[in-house]
Design a protein around this motif. Sequence first.
Motif, PDB file in Angstrom:
ATOM      1  N   ASN A 173     -10.018  -2.398   2.397  1.00 50.81           N
ATOM      2  CA  ASN A 173      -9.864  -2.779   3.796  1.00 50.81           C
ATOM      3  C   ASN A 173      -8.393  -2.927   4.192  1.00 50.81           C
ATOM      4  O   ASN A 173      -8.054  -2.852   5.375  1.00 50.81           O
ATOM      5  N   SER A 174      -7.527  -3.111   3.211  1.00 50.67           N
ATOM      6  CA  SER A 174      -6.084  -3.233   3.480  1.00 50.67           C
ATOM      7  C   SER A 174      -5.361  -1.894   3.421  1.00 50.67           C
ATOM      8  O   SER A 174      -4.139  -1.846   3.620  1.00 50.67           O
ATOM      9  N   GLY A 175      -6.088  -0.817   3.134  1.00 52.77           N
ATOM     10  CA  GLY A 175      -5.493   0.510   3.144  1.00 52.77           C
ATOM     11  C   GLY A 175      -5.335   1.177   1.803  1.00 52.77           C
ATOM     12  O   GLY A 175      -4.902   2.334   1.719  1.00 52.77           O
ATOM     13  N   VAL A 176      -5.664   0.482   0.709  1.00 52.90           N
ATOM     14  CA  VAL A 176      -5.635   1.105  -0.616  1.00 52.90           C
ATOM     15  C   VAL A 176      -6.792   2.092  -0.717  1.00 52.90           C
ATOM     16  O   VAL A 176      -7.918   1.781  -0.315  1.00 52.90           O
ATOM     17  N   SER A 177      -6.545   3.278  -1.239  1.00 51.15           N
ATOM     18  CA  SER A 177      -7.620   4.256  -1.370  1.00 51.15           C
ATOM     19  C   SER A 177      -8.648   3.761  -2.387  1.00 51.15           C
ATOM     20  O   SER A 177      -8.305   3.039  -3.328  1.00 51.15           O
TER      21      SER A 177
ATOM     22  N   PHE B 177     -10.111   1.598  -7.756  1.00 49.63           N
ATOM     23  CA  PHE B 177     -10.873   1.677  -8.998  1.00 49.63           C
ATOM     24  C   PHE B 177      -9.968   1.900 -10.203  1.00 49.63           C
ATOM     25  O   PHE B 177     -10.250   1.403 -11.295  1.00 49.63           O
ATOM     26  N   ARG B 178      -8.882   2.627 -10.019  1.00 49.34           N
ATOM     27  CA  ARG B 178      -7.911   2.732 -11.108  1.00 49.34           C
ATOM     28  C   ARG B 178      -7.309   1.367 -11.430  1.00 49.34           C
ATOM     29  O   ARG B 178      -7.037   1.051 -12.588  1.00 49.34           O
ATOM     30  N   ALA B 179      -7.091   0.559 -10.385  1.00 46.40           N
ATOM     31  CA  ALA B 179      -6.536  -0.775 -10.604  1.00 46.40           C
ATOM     32  C   ALA B 179      -7.415  -1.597 -11.528  1.00 46.40           C
ATOM     33  O   ALA B 179      -6.922  -2.394 -12.333  1.00 46.40           O
ATOM     34  N   ALA B 180      -8.735  -1.425 -11.419  1.00 46.69           N
ATOM     35  CA  ALA B 180      -9.686  -2.208 -12.213  1.00 46.69           C
ATOM     36  C   ALA B 180     -10.096  -1.522 -13.507  1.00 46.69           C
ATOM     37  O   ALA B 180     -10.916  -2.068 -14.255  1.00 46.69           O
TER      38      ALA B 180
ATOM     39  N   VAL C  43       0.832  -1.206   0.000  1.00 50.27           N
ATOM     40  CA  VAL C  43       0.000   0.000   0.000  1.00 50.27           C
ATOM     41  C   VAL C  43       0.866   1.255   0.000  1.00 50.27           C
ATOM     42  O   VAL C  43       0.584   2.224  -0.724  1.00 50.27           O
ATOM     43  N   LYS C  44       1.954   1.258   0.760  1.00 48.56           N
ATOM     44  CA  LYS C  44       2.823   2.426   0.854  1.00 48.56           C
ATOM     45  C   LYS C  44       3.708   2.594  -0.377  1.00 48.56           C
ATOM     46  O   LYS C  44       4.244   3.680  -0.612  1.00 48.56           O
TER      47      LYS C  44
END
Length: 422
Positions: free
Chosen positions: A356-360, A365-368, A327-328
């Motif tokens: 839930n793991s800390g990704v904004s 949504f950009r990832a998908a 995430v960081k």
Amino acid sequence: AFVCLFLALLVPGAAPPPSSSATVLLCGRTFEGKSASLTGPMEILVDRGKIVWMSPSVGRPIGVTVIDLSTRACFPGFIDTHAHLMFEPGDFDKQMVTRSSAAKTLHGFSNARAMLMAGFTTVRVPGDEDLDWGAPDLKRAVESGIVEGPRMFVAAHAVSATGGHGDWSHFAPEFGIHGTAIADGPEEIRKMVRNELRNGSDWIKIMATGGFLSAGDEPGVATYTEAELLSAVETAEALGHHVCAHAHGAEGIKRAVRAGVRSIEHGTFVDDEGLRLMERKGTFLVPTWGIVDWLKQNARSAGYPEYALEKLERYQSQLLERRAAVVKSRVRIAYGTDVGAYPHGEAWREFVALVNSGVSPSRAFRAATTEAADLLERPDLGRLATGQTADIVALPGDPFQDIQAVSKVDIVMKEGKAHRRP
């Protein structure tokens, strides 16, 4: 905007007037592929499979169909870059030996439709448990309209070392049962890559480490040398294709990244050196965290074999510990679910796991959308903008505020054709 469009149609060589299938979507809010929150309202004119115009008001060309989505948020069609369509959760051993290739492909018909109805208009299939070539056949069936499903990119089989994650080493050796694409050494791998591409694969998947849901190997163990991985990458790239690498262990990840794979699948135990290496080389990470969360709750009741349950239990304390570092990091995350190992209609669970793991929410949504489209080298996908392919999904609620809203997709358009409406 409509006047501008009308005037543009009068210019010689301009786009033809709207067809009888033209549609205007009245979106209450939108995520265009990059923003930090929903914006809008916005109207989208779709025609001939493309987004023709986007504006707060696009007018109403004669004969256009209007779909009122004013109570919904519109997104680019979601992209799942790690979806297994030809098997279901549970005992893979039994599925492998009791289902013919034809049976696996028929199951793929249903699973492909479930993915589309969940809002996934594009998927990459990274090697299904099929001895023959069902995945490329399923892709062609979708393209020809025989089957309703997402656009597909496929690696028909996963290239594995003898005894590695893709080799079915737990069957008695006298029966001669092996994995689908076993290759050892650079020359065997080169031949296998060429054979995969010859028979319809667009991608090459290679097993750089062991895994959790297989017998006889360990997820942290690197099963290919860097030279072997480099052979796969060089052969595939020379023929215009890319390699994705299944890799859990830190050493296997680094070998694969140094060899030049385009994406790391899972990356469970990636260390800081591996993350820096991925950042420097622009390697995508497809983390598949949702399947880990699902298996922790459901693996036993879903019928997974004892060897898989034992490994999940043994590694339980390590399964989550590297998420914060990812995430960081500045690693490019592309969305991938590993559905098939959990239900296809629940591919939205990866959004929940990421957030839930800390990704904004924006990065998730950009990832998908934009990131996944870039991974697949399809700049016409993953964005809501004039000229883009009209893959559009809509859902009630605001998933930037409540990520669980992604489970409620009820509008799905692929290439301008509505596949799901309330």
